[in-house]
Write an enzyme that holds these catalytic residues in place. Structure first.
Site, short mmCIF file in Angstrom:
data_model
loop_
_atom_site.label_atom_id
_atom_site.label_comp_id
_atom_site.label_asym_id
_atom_site.label_seq_id
_atom_site.Cartn_x
_atom_site.Cartn_y
_atom_site.Cartn_z
N ASP A 195 57.42 24.13 -24.03
CA ASP A 195 58.55 23.32 -24.45
C ASP A 195 59.83 24.14 -24.36
O ASP A 195 59.91 25.09 -23.59
CB ASP A 195 58.29 22.82 -25.89
CG ASP A 195 58.86 21.44 -26.15
OD1 ASP A 195 60.09 21.31 -26.17
OD2 ASP A 195 58.07 20.48 -26.32
N HIS A 233 64.28 20.61 -29.14
CA HIS A 233 63.12 19.75 -28.91
C HIS A 233 61.82 20.40 -29.33
O HIS A 233 61.00 19.78 -30.01
CB HIS A 233 63.06 19.36 -27.43
CG HIS A 233 61.92 18.45 -27.09
ND1 HIS A 233 60.66 18.89 -26.80
CD2 HIS A 233 61.85 17.10 -27.01
CE1 HIS A 233 59.87 17.86 -26.54
NE2 HIS A 233 60.57 16.76 -26.66
N SER A 421 56.70 11.56 -26.48
CA SER A 421 56.71 12.99 -26.82
C SER A 421 56.17 13.20 -28.23
O SER A 421 55.29 14.04 -28.47
CB SER A 421 58.14 13.51 -26.72
OG SER A 421 58.22 14.77 -26.14
#
Length: 550
Positions: A195, A233, A421
């Site tokens: 990520d 994120h 996600s």
């Protein structure tokens, strides 16, 4: 070739060159910030070309050219009047060296692939250690991250709100909708996530909670940002998977699990297929070494398939982990737009593809539906769906997403988003808990159990797959004796791999980053990245507050 384990690279200070940067309308300030984040200095404004001059590390030029806010990046070259002697243009600098001109044919293909990816990883990691690095409690801080991000936008103060209470309520609702109240916590299971990095603060700051792998993003060249999550994120996903904060009472799905972060995207959320391949290879090499026990891998991103999964290097690399005992959880994507396909790597039928369900903000699991944005595919549908709306997790103050979507803030510490996600992160936490209770399960058995125990939803199988996950039901079912999957395995296509490596070296590789199906935002940063995207939907607007809030 240097070993991937325990090697630290020594690099000289990067060469800086003068460039002329042309920007999209209204994006000058954003691009100037990007130049500074990449270690450059902004020079003079050039209104005639809608841009400015700058001095940047040579290796960052390819990254600048991939930005959706940048029209052109040209090296400044010496000019003379009417000279008969041409001035040779300097060759472009690249973050990695290109692969050999010819593909070796005298060695097994998998060995060739491992060597060439490892060499690329050595280049991309810069000064980032390739050895796992446990993050000590208190080692990371939000203040240090904000200082490292040049020219941050002044944060908007969150509205007065009981953020921790709303965050706890969000996760309680998700647990109820996934049959995950009580039982195992994921203790003893390591969950890797590829990520934008993870910031080890708040619910990720406990002893032994976070291990940091290498940084394969452009931030690897910046000691102040290396490994950290300046985009916002990765930390959000990490909180959903395994957050655990005694002070606020916030807990992710598997609060006992340990997280292993491998960073592939910097402050702008952009990465490439090759950098993801590097990260997958690192997980393969280190999954059972240096004290790690990686049994789950979370992939909350997706790319448009350029060819059948059978010939995709990304699918091949993910299957190698699956075949070695790592359950790979991939977001299905957010393209419920009639295209009729899942993102890669979720399109690979061997992996555990997760779509998003909508809880309708009630604890009654019977009210759940498939989220309207979740990708559909009649041939390769999602395997299961999991809650992916109104998911409140950790906020990284001052990060890119935090600055661009202030309406998504919940109090001072939390952030809310919708997308596959988040749904994938929920399932990664559920798999960790299932494996704590039944460590003998193979990835094929894990997938079979989750599908067999899923609760059917009122939706076509192309959207909902086997249905909504239910951990309690999965724990009650016996392990299937015959769970082998009948699909055609992905092949190692060295020509496709060579093409990807060559494009990465030349700075022409399609970007994997934010967009309509972004990491976890309908338009994480309001930019399109040629269909290559993080798997999410929205971070602002009515989805965050008001009548549709939670």
């Amino acid at each position: 070739m240097l070993s991937l384990v325990g090697v630290e690279m020594a690099h000289a200070a990067p060469e800086r060159v003068r460039v002329v940067v042309g920007v999209e309308p209204g994006k000058a300030r954003a691009v100037e910030r990007l130049v500074r984040r990449l270690g450059g200095d902004v020079g003079e404004r050039l209104p005639i070309v809608d841009g400015f001059t700058a001095r940047v590390p040579a290796a960052s030029i390819a990254r600048l050219r991939r930005s959706g806010s940048v029209r052109t990046v040209a090296r400044d070259v010496a000019l003379t009047l009417s000279t008969a002697t041409p001035v040779e243009e300097q060759p472009a600098a690249h973050a990695i060296d290109p692969p050999p001109d010819e593909i070796p044919t005298d060695e097994p293909a998998d060995e060739v692939a491992r060597d060439v990816i490892a060499d690329a990883a050595d280049d991309a990691a810069a000064d980032s250690s390739l050895a796992p690095d446990p993050v000590a409690s208190g080692e990371d801080s939000v203040g240090a991250l904000q200082d490292a991000v040049a020219d941050p936008v002044a944060p908007v103060e969150p509205a007065p709100d009981d953020g921790p209470a709303r965050a706890r309520a969000s996760m309680d609702l998700i647990r109820a909708a996934a049959g995950a109240h009580g039982g195992p916590t994921g203790a003893g299971v390591d969950v890797a996530l590829i990520d934008s990095g993870v910031l080890g603060v708040a619910a990720l700051d406990g002893p032994g909670k976070l291990v940091r792998g290498p940084d394969f993003s452009e931030d690897a060249y910046d000691a102040d940002l290396r490994g950290l999550d300046a985009f916002g994120h990765g930390s959000h996903m990490a909180g959903v998977i395994a957050g655990d904060d005694a002070e606020t009472g916030y807990q992710g799905i598997a609060p006992g699990a340990r997280l292993v972060s491998v960073k592939v995207a910097g402050a702008d959320g952009v990465t490439s297929l090759v950098r993801v391949l590097m990260a997958l290879d690192w997980v393969r090499r280190n999954r059972n070494s240096n004290g790690l026990h990686i049994r789950v891998l979370n992939l909350s991103f997706g790319v448009d398939a350029r060819r059948s999964y059978v010939h995709e290097p990304l699918a091949y690399a993910a299957e190698q982990l699956w075949n070695r005992g790592v359950t790979v959880v991939a977001a299905a994507g957010n393209k419920a737009d009639g295209t009729g396909s899942l993102d890669l790597p979720a399109a690979d039928p061997f992996l555990l593809a997760v779509g998003a369900s909508d809880t309708q903000r009630t604890e009654d699991a019977g009210d759940a539906t498939v989220a309207d944005f979740s990708s559909r595919d009649a041939v390769r549908p999602p395997d299961v769906v999991a809650p992916g709306t109104g998911v409140i997790s950790l906020r990284v103050p001052g990060s890119t997403l935090d600055e661009e979507f202030p309406a998504a803030r919940i109090g001072d510490q939390f952030f809310r988003g919708n997308g596959t996600s988040q749904a994938a992160a929920v399932v990664s936490g559920l798999v960790a808990r299932l494996l704590q209770a039944r460590p003998e399960l193979t990835p094929d058995q894990v997938k079979a159990l989750l599908k067999a125990s899923a609760v059917e939803l009122p939706a076509d199988v192309s959207a909902g797959g086997a249905g909504r996950v239910d951990l309690a039901r999965a724990l009650e079912l016996p392990a299937p004796a015959a769970a082998a999957q009948p699909f055609e395995p992905a092949l190692l296509d060295l020509r496709a791999l060579w093409a990807d490596l060559t494009a990465e070296a030349a700075g022409t590789a399609p970007a994997v980053g934010t967009g309509e199906n972004g990491w976890t935002g309908r338009s994480w940063s309001g930019r399109s990245w040629s269909g290559r995207s993080w798997s999410g939907r929205s971070w602002s607007g009515n989805d965050w507050s008001g009548e549709n809030g939670s």
